[in-house]
Design a protein around this motif. Structure first.
Motif, mmCIF file in Angstrom:
data_model
loop_
_atom_site.group_PDB
_atom_site.id
_atom_site.type_symbol
_atom_site.label_atom_id
_atom_site.label_comp_id
_atom_site.label_asym_id
_atom_site.label_seq_id
_atom_site.Cartn_x
_atom_site.Cartn_y
_atom_site.Cartn_z
ATOM 1 N N LEU A 59 0.839 -1.204 0.000
ATOM 2 C CA LEU A 59 0.000 0.000 0.000
ATOM 3 C C LEU A 59 0.871 1.250 0.000
ATOM 4 O O LEU A 59 1.813 1.356 0.784
ATOM 5 N N VAL A 60 0.555 2.203 -0.872
ATOM 6 C CA VAL A 60 1.170 3.529 -0.797
ATOM 7 C C VAL A 60 0.037 4.508 -0.510
ATOM 8 O O VAL A 60 -0.946 4.564 -1.249
ATOM 9 N N LYS A 61 0.175 5.227 0.595
ATOM 10 C CA LYS A 61 -0.931 6.085 1.031
ATOM 11 C C LYS A 61 -0.927 7.416 0.286
ATOM 12 O O LYS A 61 0.059 8.151 0.323
ATOM 13 N N LEU A 62 -2.041 7.710 -0.355
ATOM 14 C CA LEU A 62 -2.182 9.013 -1.019
ATOM 15 C C LEU A 62 -2.276 10.103 0.038
ATOM 16 O O LEU A 62 -3.009 9.962 1.014
ATOM 17 N N ARG A 63 -1.546 11.186 -0.190
ATOM 18 C CA ARG A 63 -1.667 12.325 0.735
ATOM 19 C C ARG A 63 -2.929 13.119 0.398
ATOM 20 O O ARG A 63 -3.680 13.533 1.265
ATOM 21 N N VAL A 64 -3.168 13.315 -0.892
ATOM 22 C CA VAL A 64 -4.360 14.039 -1.344
ATOM 23 C C VAL A 64 -5.179 13.082 -2.220
ATOM 24 O O VAL A 64 -4.655 12.574 -3.203
ATOM 25 N N PRO A 65 -6.444 12.832 -1.852
ATOM 26 C CA PRO A 65 -7.254 11.887 -2.624
ATOM 27 C C PRO A 65 -7.371 12.302 -4.097
ATOM 28 O O PRO A 65 -7.340 13.493 -4.412
ATOM 29 N N HIS A 66 -7.506 11.307 -4.956
ATOM 30 C CA HIS A 66 -7.762 11.541 -6.382
ATOM 31 C C HIS A 66 -6.672 12.352 -7.061
ATOM 32 O O HIS A 66 -6.955 13.118 -7.977
ATOM 33 N N GLU A 76 -0.341 10.912 -7.464
ATOM 34 C CA GLU A 76 0.935 11.018 -6.751
ATOM 35 C C GLU A 76 1.941 9.960 -7.189
ATOM 36 O O GLU A 76 3.144 10.105 -6.946
ATOM 37 N N HIS A 77 1.459 8.907 -7.857
ATOM 38 C CA HIS A 77 2.395 7.891 -8.357
ATOM 39 C C HIS A 77 3.318 8.478 -9.432
ATOM 40 O O HIS A 77 4.381 7.944 -9.687
ATOM 41 N N ILE A 78 2.880 9.587 -10.025
ATOM 42 C CA ILE A 78 3.719 10.186 -11.079
ATOM 43 C C ILE A 78 5.038 10.674 -10.487
ATOM 44 O O ILE A 78 6.109 10.459 -11.059
#
Lengths: 601, 601
Positions: free
Chosen positions: A88-95, A98-100
């Motif tokens: 799991l990699v937790k998104l800081r800001v939804p949608h 951030e994987h970029i």
């Protein structure tokens, strides 16, 4: 430790990546229409990783496999990804993509990042290009590594589409097409590509059964000044519908020929498309010498503004939905303590009450039935692992909606089981003030949703409270429960240009969440309507159309000002008079008590 | 009809255009720093057309000469352009380049549009290019046709600059430069071009006397990791300042060498600049192989957040400014009917009261002194043609500000001369509710100005009223009275990313205007400050710092809710206790009456 099923799939993907010289593969959770719901055929991430949440992005390299998702899914993802080979990699800001950033940091110069370009938007492709190309990383948008590996992949849905008659839609497809063409002329567009399925459904007055919660037939369309091309699976078009389309001059073409048709658009012509719902592959198919106008699609703007028939039909639907909810809450109150009721069984019972209603076609989204601490999670949906039994005391939050031929509903009520304490009453009432204050606003024409949102938050802010999601979204007419372009949100990321317009149907759902304890949300839908003209211009207001009592037990009347209290009492009067004619005697008496005016002591 | 002076100038320009093969010439109202105020040397439009307003754009072809300006100047422009050869073109939306559309429609393929590229921003150059180049029209940004024609052109101002000591600025230039460099590193910028003069002044703790209302020395700066280049007229730098700059390692270079220095920036390096304050010519001077980062400048972001010294100094300034205003309003009340008082003479008297105050350096903008129907014009400034005599009854609106070494003020009060009627009291109070409601908001960190602006408008909207301008702007510290990046506005066009941050100084100025009758505006400045931390995060609030009574005669107390009334009474208590120590006995007694608590009947 034995290799899990998912680890084997990951190994298969990695082997293909090696063969095709792909250093990093992106797997999005989307279908080629880039909408909110996708058919099982396209639930690649669930098949590949075991994660069943609705929003995620997977990135795979030879040494890493990660799944990016937002906070509502952290717990679920940790459980489901256990032993899968994915972390799991937790998104800081939804949608947000951030994987970029991760790719930018990890993929070396000369490397190749790949993605199935049918499953990312043209807009996101540009973000990827901007991040990767300057660093000498190549982007391959034609990588489908899943099809060769996914045996027993669910087929595309094959249920038949059907006509939505003008008695529901209020406007013939011929008239809609004419209006779209007029707007195209104004925008200097020779052709208009429609990729969002609800846009196509709205334009052609068609509905389908391809998705669980939205009555859609997966399809594309291209409108030109003299043609309408409709790309859909012919087998799913009944002959009567086919005949209607023929009569109206609409050309049915195979679903997967849209890309080829786009690639043959006339040189020098202009094409209007929305970069957020048009896939990278379709965008790339546009010939170089065709000028692209990037804008929110015309049907998206048009269908947000409901016509008189749609408004009238939705008002009828609201009575039926209100009757179903009233019966449900009556049943709940009478049955609790006598029989075992859980979040899931309550959801099923609610759906059964809706099923009794005329022209009900199914739920409009997965019901959020949340007891106590579950109600503190805004996007909680019970499953067998979490399903909680409702006790004699506590808080029960129910966020649900129905698809009816006459419209789509979305309503949240929170009720107290047993006597609520002061703190709960205070929290509930502060969030309710938000629901009421937003519903009462009167504002000049030209106002955008983000300008008025604070009215839903102010009472909470004054008390050091807040909620982490938007306040209002558009709602379709027997279409998607979440519909653009308008929103009532604080985010600077939305479409900042869209005015609130008479005829728009919007949700109003302020909330308060106490982590680990409980949550409150009261959600109504309202129409934007004309208010008055003054020396200072044209003013608009909202008219709440959802019909269901609000739990008086949770209202702390000292926190309501006179206008808010008046609104609440008048609302209850409206609910009672609208629903009582459709209920049995016992229920009428029960509802009368639930909707009695609250008197200030 | 005899050719006017202006027609002759126009003919001269047209002759030069012919010679230089220019089909259309754009003349902006700007100087090379693209700020709000410009020195007489750059008031080309006033010289060329006779129009003396602050914002306009002129476009000249062989067959047309037009001046685009916004509604506040329509009347003035019609008068001043009479017989000038120029016609007024009314802007539909203020501050937008609508002349570009005109050029797009009128200039034929192969034609050339020219402009002095020192006087338009890089951002506007791009708009021009996007509009003209696809149609085969060329853009020449090196056209200065004015210098050869303008004899007796005012020289550039030559008054000396001076140091703003750290006891006012609160931070040494060395420390500021260090902070800017840290941020540059974070943004991967090798050099940072500063074109907005107040940015340079803030960074170097310098002030000047080049402009009427802002204490600025016209100058540019470039900050790199090891140098600070300061481009200014050496004659205007006193030797003591020169010595300080030398000591701090700041290199003084001739004002007009900035372009040449930019053109020699190292290949492969990155340059940070703001496209809205960097001229097209400077932007074009950047070598092709220098990477440009386009962003709001670092000093603009830093200086918006006042440090402890600046906050303390402004609080002291507010007492002085409040004393001057109190003396003025006392004088006005005692003198009206006894002597002739006009808008202009009142403005002069107010300035005289401010002059009595310590460290006063001049007005911060042209005083809006507006009697009755003049007050309905938000940007009205009296001149000899319009100057109205104040009567014993009516409404007097006074929007003014002072430049003090310790800070910049901006305040509006509206008072009733004689007894106001019900309608006036109601209008005044509805706008005042906006001033108060915005001042009272408590909001989570991360909130942007546009999210809370409705609180200033809601009471008006509820009554079918509104105002056509923004609600709040940033204010400098002994710098420009209008300062970014934050605003409290409804416009989607501002910088949508800027959070409200503790230390920001912002105006709060809701209003109501009744065309042809009167207008009301109550404007205070407030600081954004920390409020509290809760489970739901960090909350901020505002602290009003302007100190001047609000006319109780205009307050309709039944329209204020309890919290608003409490705010007003507490505000008056604060005003009285802050100012009474600096006033003579008579004035103290008078102010005591003006600030008595309002009791609800």
């Amino acid at each position: 430790m034995a290799k899990s099923n998912y680890s084997r799939k990951l190994a298969g993907v990695r082997a293909l990546m090696k063969k095709k010289k792909i250093d990093a593969l992106i797997v999005p959770s989307a279908d080629p229409h880039l909408g909110e719901y996708v058919p099982d055929h396209w639930r690649i991430i669930r098949w590949l990783t075991g994660f069943s949440g609705s929003a995620a992005t997977v990135v795979i390299t030879q040494s890493f496999a990660g799944l990016w998702t937002d906070s509502r899914y952290f717990l679920q993802a940790e459980n489901q990804l256990n032993n899968s080979g994915f972390q799991l990699v937790k998104l800081r800001v939804p949608h947000t993509p951030e994987h970029i950033e991760w790719l930018q940091a990890k993929v070396r110069k000369g490397g190749t990042v790949a993605v199935d370009g049918r499953l990312i938007s043209a807009g996101n492709m540009r973000l990827l290009e901007a991040a990767l190309l300057p660093g000498g990383v190549k982007l391959n948008i034609k990588a489908d590594l899943i099809t060769p590996l996914w045996q027993e992949r669910p087929l595309m849905p094959d249920e038949k589409a059907f006509v939505l008659p003008v008695k529901f839609s209020g406007e013939s497809r011929v008239d809609k097409i004419k209006r779209v063409r007029e707007k195209m002329t104004e925008m200097h567009a020779d052709s208009h590509l429609l990729t969002a399925v609800d846009d196509v459904m709205w334009l052609l007055n068609i509905r389908g059964k391809d998705l669980k919660y939205s009555p859609l037939l997966l399809s594309f369309a291209i409108v030109t000044s003299d043609q309408v091309l409709f790309f859909a699976d012919e087998d799913k078009i009944p002959s009567s519908l086919k005949a209607e389309l023929d009569k109206d001059g609409i050309v049915l073409l195979p679903y997967d020929t849209v890309s080829s048709v786009i690639s043959h658009l006339e040189e020098g012509s202009t094409l209007l498309l929305s970069p957020s719902t048009t896939s990278a592959v379709l965008y790339r198919a546009v010939p170089k010498k065709v000028k692209i106008i990037e804008e929110v699609s015309i049907p998206t703007r048009f269908k947000a503004i409901k016509n008189r028939t749609e408004i009238k039909k939705l008002r009828e639907v609201m009575i039926r939905d209100g009757v179903a909810l009233t019966k449900f809450f009556y049943w709940l109150e009478k049955s609790i303590g006598r029989e075992t009721i859980t979040e899931l069984s309550a959801s099923a019972r609610l759906e059964a009450f809706r099923q009794e209603q005329e022209e009900f076609a199914g739920p409009s989204f997965a019901t959020i039935a949340a007891y106590n601490e579950h109600a503190a999670l805004p996007h909680y949906v019970p499953d067998e692992g979490t399903d909680a039994r409702l006790g004699k005391t506590g808080i029960f939050l129910l966020d649900s909606g129905g698809q009816y031929f006459g419209g789509t509903t979305d309503i949240t009520r929170t009720i107290a089981l047993g006597k609520p304490d002061r703190r709960r009453k205070s929290d509930f009432t502060l969030a309710l003030k938000g629901t009421i204050d937003l519903a009462m606003v009167r504002f000049p024409y030209g106002t955008r949703g983000y300008q008025i949102e604070v009215l839903a938050r102010k009472a909470l802010w004054d008390n050091g409270l807040n909620y982490g999601h938007g306040t209002g979204h558009g709602v379709g007419s027997f279409l998607n429960v979440h519909e653009g372009p308008q929103t009532i949100g604080s985010a600077a990321s939305g479409d900042m240009k869209t005015f609130l317009e008479p005829g728009m149907l919007i949700s109003d759902e302020p909330a308060v969440y106490r982590q680990g304890e409980y949550g409150f949300r009261t959600e109504n839908l309202f129409f934007c309507v004309d208010d008055r003209e003054t020396d200072h211009g044209r003013f608009l207001k909202f008219e709440t159309v959802t019909l269901c009592y609000i739990d008086r037990e949770l209202v702390e009347v000292s926190l309501l000002d006179d206008r808010e209290l008046k609104w609440l009492n008048e609302y209850h009067e409206t609910v009672f008079s609208a629903l009582s004619g459709c209920l049995d005697h016992d229920l009428v008496e029960w509802l009368r008590k639930k909707t009695l005016p609250i008197i200030r002591k």
